[in-house]
Write a protein that holds these residues in place. Structure first.
Motif, PDB file in Angstrom:
ATOM      1  N   THR A  30     -18.369 -55.402 -12.713  1.00 28.65           N
ATOM      2  CA  THR A  30     -18.765 -54.129 -13.416  1.00 28.65           C
ATOM      3  C   THR A  30     -17.517 -53.517 -13.882  1.00 28.65           C
ATOM      4  O   THR A  30     -16.516 -53.355 -13.274  1.00 28.65           O
ATOM      5  N   ALA A  31     -17.614 -52.934 -15.189  1.00 29.16           N
ATOM      6  CA  ALA A  31     -16.618 -52.104 -15.747  1.00 29.16           C
ATOM      7  C   ALA A  31     -17.157 -50.862 -16.494  1.00 29.16           C
ATOM      8  O   ALA A  31     -17.998 -51.368 -17.213  1.00 29.16           O
ATOM      9  N   ALA A  32     -16.552 -49.693 -16.445  1.00 31.07           N
ATOM     10  CA  ALA A  32     -16.927 -48.716 -17.616  1.00 31.07           C
ATOM     11  C   ALA A  32     -16.698 -49.178 -19.110  1.00 31.07           C
ATOM     12  O   ALA A  32     -15.718 -49.767 -19.269  1.00 31.07           O
ATOM     13  N   ALA A  33     -17.607 -48.797 -19.873  1.00 30.98           N
ATOM     14  CA  ALA A  33     -17.013 -49.141 -21.142  1.00 30.98           C
ATOM     15  C   ALA A  33     -16.016 -48.252 -21.897  1.00 30.98           C
ATOM     16  O   ALA A  33     -16.010 -47.123 -21.246  1.00 30.98           O
ATOM     17  N   ASP A  34     -15.239 -48.795 -22.611  1.00 29.34           N
ATOM     18  CA  ASP A  34     -13.910 -48.044 -23.302  1.00 29.34           C
ATOM     19  C   ASP A  34     -14.348 -46.713 -23.912  1.00 29.34           C
ATOM     20  O   ASP A  34     -13.735 -45.717 -23.890  1.00 29.34           O
ATOM     21  N   ASN A  35     -15.516 -46.896 -24.741  1.00 28.14           N
ATOM     22  CA  ASN A  35     -16.019 -45.773 -25.435  1.00 28.14           C
ATOM     23  C   ASN A  35     -16.782 -44.783 -24.839  1.00 28.14           C
ATOM     24  O   ASN A  35     -17.085 -43.572 -25.320  1.00 28.14           O
ATOM     25  N   ASP A  36     -17.441 -45.098 -23.662  1.00 24.96           N
ATOM     26  CA  ASP A  36     -18.454 -44.468 -22.854  1.00 24.96           C
ATOM     27  C   ASP A  36     -18.252 -44.764 -21.438  1.00 24.96           C
ATOM     28  O   ASP A  36     -18.979 -45.801 -21.252  1.00 24.96           O
ATOM     29  N   ARG A  37     -17.659 -44.017 -20.748  1.00 26.23           N
ATOM     30  CA  ARG A  37     -17.423 -44.152 -19.001  1.00 26.23           C
ATOM     31  C   ARG A  37     -18.914 -44.136 -18.327  1.00 26.23           C
ATOM     32  O   ARG A  37     -18.647 -44.904 -17.217  1.00 26.23           O
ATOM     33  N   ARG A  38     -19.958 -43.859 -19.088  1.00 25.92           N
ATOM     34  CA  ARG A  38     -21.186 -43.726 -18.341  1.00 25.92           C
ATOM     35  C   ARG A  38     -21.797 -45.089 -18.411  1.00 25.92           C
ATOM     36  O   ARG A  38     -22.717 -45.425 -17.797  1.00 25.92           O
ATOM     37  N   VAL A  39     -21.189 -45.857 -19.434  1.00 25.30           N
ATOM     38  CA  VAL A  39     -22.045 -47.352 -19.618  1.00 25.30           C
ATOM     39  C   VAL A  39     -21.485 -48.328 -18.993  1.00 25.30           C
ATOM     40  O   VAL A  39     -20.190 -48.512 -18.918  1.00 25.30           O
ATOM     41  N   LYS A  40     -22.195 -49.243 -17.910  1.00 25.66           N
ATOM     42  CA  LYS A  40     -21.469 -49.828 -17.138  1.00 25.66           C
ATOM     43  C   LYS A  40     -21.833 -51.348 -18.142  1.00 25.66           C
ATOM     44  O   LYS A  40     -23.093 -51.704 -18.213  1.00 25.66           O
ATOM     45  N   ARG A  41     -20.513 -52.032 -17.994  1.00 26.18           N
ATOM     46  CA  ARG A  41     -20.723 -53.220 -18.665  1.00 26.18           C
ATOM     47  C   ARG A  41     -20.471 -54.496 -17.465  1.00 26.18           C
ATOM     48  O   ARG A  41     -19.642 -54.378 -16.225  1.00 26.18           O
ATOM     49  N   LEU A  42     -21.224 -55.549 -17.545  1.00 25.60           N
ATOM     50  CA  LEU A  42     -21.363 -56.511 -16.618  1.00 25.60           C
ATOM     51  C   LEU A  42     -20.673 -57.762 -17.212  1.00 25.60           C
ATOM     52  O   LEU A  42     -20.581 -58.125 -18.310  1.00 25.60           O
ATOM     53  N   GLN A  43     -20.165 -58.592 -16.121  1.00 25.60           N
ATOM     54  CA  GLN A  43     -19.331 -59.937 -16.388  1.00 25.60           C
ATOM     55  C   GLN A  43     -19.351 -60.766 -15.328  1.00 25.60           C
ATOM     56  O   GLN A  43     -19.621 -60.134 -14.125  1.00 25.60           O
ATOM     57  N   LEU A  44     -19.681 -62.049 -15.251  1.00 27.44           N
ATOM     58  CA  LEU A  44     -19.651 -62.899 -14.218  1.00 27.44           C
ATOM     59  C   LEU A  44     -18.258 -62.862 -13.772  1.00 27.44           C
ATOM     60  O   LEU A  44     -17.226 -62.991 -14.387  1.00 27.44           O
ATOM     61  N   THR A  45     -18.049 -63.084 -12.518  1.00 25.06           N
ATOM     62  CA  THR A  45     -16.807 -63.472 -11.831  1.00 25.06           C
ATOM     63  C   THR A  45     -16.638 -64.842 -11.792  1.00 25.06           C
ATOM     64  O   THR A  45     -17.394 -65.756 -12.161  1.00 25.06           O
ATOM     65  N   ALA A  46     -15.630 -65.237 -11.453  1.00 22.72           N
ATOM     66  CA  ALA A  46     -14.993 -66.776 -11.387  1.00 22.72           C
ATOM     67  C   ALA A  46     -16.353 -67.480 -10.608  1.00 22.72           C
ATOM     68  O   ALA A  46     -16.868 -68.465 -10.739  1.00 22.72           O
ATOM     69  N   GLU A  47     -16.498 -67.002  -9.345  1.00 21.54           N
ATOM     70  CA  GLU A  47     -17.723 -67.468  -8.543  1.00 21.54           C
ATOM     71  C   GLU A  47     -18.996 -67.527  -9.081  1.00 21.54           C
ATOM     72  O   GLU A  47     -19.691 -68.503  -8.991  1.00 21.54           O
TER      73      GLU A  47
END
Length: 144
Positions: A85-102
């Motif tokens: 998870t990472a906070a969106a650049d434009n709005d820190r309240r928005v959580k962005r999701l991505q898969l890890t390598a695993e």
């Protein structure tokens, strides 16, 4: 009122759909069970993998579930190091999701079993049947 012959055909279609879905989900379910995960985890991994950086709210919409229904399985995937998870650049309240390598490797394994199955049955059924199946599935999705 649907006539009796047509009802029999439609009931057969319902049964085929049920048993096909069971066969389609069985291999990934077995892999997931070994990790203490379930089908909902696969859906999350699949859609996060197909939409890197997807916001949690967009994932909720895609899956058609509530925040409460998504919270525990998503938290487990994050805790297991499969989703980052990472906070969106434009709005820190928005959580962005991505898969890890695993997570990407697991998703590829899970969906790979299903792609192999579809590849085989589409090759056996032929391109017209495969196209008809895709049209029928799309019509079910849209309700037309």
């Amino acid at each position: 009122m649907i006539d009796l012959n047509r009802q029999a055909e439609l009931r057969e279609a319902i049964e085929l759909f049920y048993f096909a879905y069971r066969a389609f989900t069985a291999p990934p379910d077995d892999i997931l069970a070994q990790r203490g995960l379930g089908r909902v985890h696969h859906r999350i991994l699949y859609f996060v993998g197909r939409n890197p950086g997807i916001a949690v709210n967009a994932l909720l919409t895609t899956l058609g579930v509530s925040k409460q229904a998504l919270h525990a399985p998503l938290r487990q995937l994050v805790d297991d190091g499969l989703v980052g998870t990472a906070a969106a650049d434009n709005d820190r309240r928005v959580k962005r999701l991505q898969l890890t390598a695993e997570g990407a490797a697991l998703e590829a394994q899970l969906s790979g079993t299903q792609m192999e199955m579809l590849e085989k049955v589409f090759a056996e059924a032929g391109p017209e049947a495969a196209a008809g199946w895709r049209r029928a599935m799309a019509a079910l999705v849209t309700g037309r």
